[in-house]
Enzyme design. Structure first.
Site: not given
Length: 179
Positions: A42, A39, A101, A80
């Site tokens: 970070r 989730h 990202r 990834v």
């Protein structure tokens, strides 16, 4: 999960699985798959990555004799960034991975051209790395191609000895005293 099954005929994929026990519960509850995801880990810097959970889940499924399972899929979301990450996840048993990202950054900086370039880079990396592995198709990417022994080892990257041994560090500027 029983409630979801009562209101839909669509496949139920459980997202946010962080341990093998939850994955077993999902398969026993009749889910058609899981997403190994922290989730957006970070936010919690010690949470395990999706690929770490994937390796644990597939290992336990094999021990219990429930893997491979043709009616259950495992996805990996998070962490990834390049084709080698995709290939590692596929080799370890993932059906597919989420790559977000890099495309967010590409779009933010360059718009549609950035997306096109990021897709081309990912495609080229996949092709090159599959050649280096000797795999002609995704189905030829197998667990033996990945050394997963240190997946959960969260250590700092090694120092760059080549750089440190060949380049002189910049000297600090000397400040002359007016005294």
């Amino acid at each position: 999960i029983p409630w979801f099954k009562s209101i839909t005929k669509m496949p139920i994929i459980l997202k946010g699985v962080q341990c093998w026990e939850d994955a077993v519960m999902a398969i026993e509850a009749g889910c058609q798959g899981i997403v190994c995801s922290n989730h957006g880990g970070r936010q919690l810097d010690t949470s395990r990555s999706g690929i770490e959970v994937l390796e644990e889940v597939v290992t336990k499924f094999k021990e219990k004799g429930i893997w491979p399972c043709p009616h259950f899929e495992i996805y990996v979301d998070g962490g990834v960034r390049r084709a080698t990450d995709v290939l590692k996840a596929i080799a370890l048993g993932a059906t597919a991975v989420g790559v977000g990202r890099p495309f967010l950054y590409a779009y933010s900086a360059y718009g549609q051209e950035g997306i096109d370039k990021a897709l081309q880079i990912l495609h080229d990396e996949m092709e090159m790395n599959m050649r280096l592995l000797g795999a002609r198709t995704i189905s030829e990417v197998v667990p033996e191609m990945v050394d997963a022994r240190h997946l959960s080892s969260h250590s700092a990257p090694p120092s760059d000895e080549l750089y440190l041994g060949n380049y002189d560090r910049l000297r600090r500027a000397a400040i002359k005293s007016k005294l």
